[in-house]
Design a protein around this motif. Structure first.
Motif, PDB file in Angstrom:
ATOM      1  N   LYS A   1       0.820  -1.217   0.000  1.00  0.00           N
ATOM      2  CA  LYS A   1       0.000   0.000   0.000  1.00  0.00           C
ATOM      3  C   LYS A   1       0.850   1.262   0.000  1.00  0.00           C
ATOM      4  O   LYS A   1       0.550   2.232  -0.719  1.00  0.00           O
TER       5      LYS A   1
ATOM      6  N   GLU B   1      -4.965  -6.655  -2.394  1.00  0.00           N
ATOM      7  CA  GLU B   1      -6.017  -5.725  -1.965  1.00  0.00           C
ATOM      8  C   GLU B   1      -5.622  -4.282  -2.258  1.00  0.00           C
ATOM      9  O   GLU B   1      -6.410  -3.503  -2.798  1.00  0.00           O
ATOM     10  N   ALA B   2      -4.392  -3.925  -1.890  1.00  0.00           N
ATOM     11  CA  ALA B   2      -3.922  -2.557  -2.114  1.00  0.00           C
ATOM     12  C   ALA B   2      -3.800  -2.248  -3.597  1.00  0.00           C
ATOM     13  O   ALA B   2      -4.107  -1.128  -4.037  1.00  0.00           O
TER      14      ALA B   2
ATOM     15  N   ALA C   1      -5.574  -3.626  -6.057  1.00  0.00           N
ATOM     16  CA  ALA C   1      -6.933  -3.479  -6.582  1.00  0.00           C
ATOM     17  C   ALA C   1      -7.502  -2.109  -6.237  1.00  0.00           C
ATOM     18  O   ALA C   1      -8.143  -1.460  -7.074  1.00  0.00           O
ATOM     19  N   GLN C   2      -7.239  -1.659  -5.029  1.00  0.00           N
ATOM     20  CA  GLN C   2      -7.740  -0.348  -4.598  1.00  0.00           C
ATOM     21  C   GLN C   2      -7.114   0.773  -5.417  1.00  0.00           C
ATOM     22  O   GLN C   2      -7.806   1.706  -5.864  1.00  0.00           O
ATOM     23  N   ALA C   3      -5.793   0.688  -5.644  1.00  0.00           N
ATOM     24  CA  ALA C   3      -5.108   1.714  -6.441  1.00  0.00           C
ATOM     25  C   ALA C   3      -5.634   1.738  -7.869  1.00  0.00           C
ATOM     26  O   ALA C   3      -5.793   2.813  -8.465  1.00  0.00           O
TER      27      ALA C   3
ATOM     28  N   LYS D   1      -8.712   0.736  -8.882  1.00  0.00           N
ATOM     29  CA  LYS D   1     -10.091   1.230  -8.872  1.00  0.00           C
ATOM     30  C   LYS D   1     -10.146   2.740  -8.701  1.00  0.00           C
ATOM     31  O   LYS D   1     -11.006   3.415  -9.279  1.00  0.00           O
ATOM     32  N   GLU D   2      -9.229   3.282  -7.911  1.00  0.00           N
ATOM     33  CA  GLU D   2      -9.206   4.722  -7.654  1.00  0.00           C
ATOM     34  C   GLU D   2      -8.408   5.486  -8.710  1.00  0.00           C
ATOM     35  O   GLU D   2      -8.220   6.693  -8.600  1.00  0.00           O
TER      36      GLU D   2
ATOM     37  N   VAL E   1     -11.095  -9.791  -5.660  1.00  0.00           N
ATOM     38  CA  VAL E   1     -11.012  -8.329  -5.554  1.00  0.00           C
ATOM     39  C   VAL E   1     -10.545  -7.675  -6.854  1.00  0.00           C
ATOM     40  O   VAL E   1     -10.965  -6.547  -7.177  1.00  0.00           O
TER      41      VAL E   1
ATOM     42  N   ALA F   1     -11.610  -4.331 -10.875  1.00  0.00           N
ATOM     43  CA  ALA F   1     -10.704  -3.346 -11.483  1.00  0.00           C
ATOM     44  C   ALA F   1     -10.685  -3.570 -12.988  1.00  0.00           C
ATOM     45  O   ALA F   1      -9.999  -4.462 -13.494  1.00  0.00           O
TER      46      ALA F   1
END
Length: 317
Positions: free
Chosen positions: A218, A242-243, A245-247, A249-250, A272, A276
């Motif tokens: 992250k 997880e991190a 996928a979050q990066a 998506k954002e 997850v 994306a």
């Protein structure tokens, strides 16, 4: 001696017959199974009485290894050996060799394919053509002139660098040991933070060891350019899924191409990364070409013959 091949090696029966002929000529017993099993009791049954085993990339639990009184050697038709209970091998004094180098070209070529696919929106282009649409919104980028950070400059990292150099890329490298061969390819070694900050594309080529688990996490994902691409054809746990996928998506990361995950495919329907849409996902296929499978089988049997001669090669344990 008895040698048992516990699972198929994705080559023809004729190739296995050819490669194992010397074993039979030298009066060794050779048995081969053409199906994959993860059942512990079935694995014990298949391996019973064996002095040496041949396996590919399916797990070999410690319970199986400890049950085999005669087992002395395992030839692994794979690069990594993290699917084997290494502690059990050490406890029993079992030697292990891998199939080093069999997929260097295959993996490096897939990395290039993934990068070009992402830069030129190939998946999206295929979709819009089939929908009767145009290239609107799908103008891509050239690979030439991009700065590519290579994390891990082992054999596959160097092969990837060789191909990237032909495309006219600027190459940065990160590794615990700097290699002259890498420098001769034009790789400039820098720290991991600098590599992540400066690279347009980051490609991972490190083994899965304690020090590389969560190497891309992250915190250091935040160092990457928002228009950068992340490529992982190494091992799934090297990145924080997880991190990442979050990066994605954002849109803090332009895209990723990932061939390896925290588990082997098939992935669960709620994985997850499925959320994306800027991630290109492949089912652990980087190593899998017709050519590499033949090389893998050849190396795996050569390991057996060298060990029988008292000279272990491609030693991992």
């Amino acid at each position: 001696m008895k040698i048992a091949m516990l699972e198929p090696l994705s080559v023809s029966d004729e190739i296995i017959v050819e490669l194992s002929k010397r074993l039979k000529d030298e009066n060794h017993e050779f048995v081969a199974f053409d199906t994959v099993t993860r059942d512990v009791e079935e694995l014990k049954k298949r391996a019973e009485g064996a002095d040496a085993l041949i396996i590919a990339n399916n797990p070999l639990p410690g319970e199986v290894i400890k049950s085999l009184d005669q087992l002395k050697f395992i030839s692994v038709a794979f690069t990594g050996i993290d699917h084997i209970d290494k502690a059990a091998c050490v406890e029993k004094g079992v030697k292990v060799s891998n199939a080093a180098g069999y997929s260097n070209q295959s993996v490096a070529e897939l990395v290039i394919g993934m990068i070009i696919s992402k830069l030129r929106n190939l998946v999206e282009c295929n979709t819009v053509v089939r929908q009767g649409k145009t290239k609107d919104g799908l103008v891509g980028f050239e690979l030439a002139g991009k700065t590519v950070g290579i994390v891990g400059t082992g054999a596959i990292g160097l092969k990837t660098a060789e191909l990237l150099k032909a495309f006219g890329c600027n190459l940065l490298g990160y590794d615990t040991v700097e290699k002259e061969e890498a420098k001769s390819l034009g790789i400039q070694y820098v720290g991991l933070e600098e590599l992540l900050k400066e690279s347009d594309i980051v490609t991972l080529h490190v083994p899965l060891i304690d020090e590389t688990i969560g190497l891309i996490n992250k915190d250091n994902l935040k160092l990457m350019k928002p228009n950068a691409l992340l490529i992982n054809c190494a091992r799934g746990p090297v990145i924080d899924i997880e991190a990442t996928a979050q990066a994605l998506k954002e849109k803090k990361l332009a895209g990723a191409a990932i061939d390896v995950f925290e588990i082997e495919p098939p992935l669960p329907v709620d994985h997850v990364l499925f959320g994306a849409d800027n991630a290109l996902l492949t089912p652990h296929v980087a190593f899998a070409t017709k050519e590499s499978m033949v090389k893998r089988a050849q190396i795996t049997f050569n390991n057996i013959y060298s060990w029988l001669e008292g000279n272990q090669i491609n030693k991992m344990l």
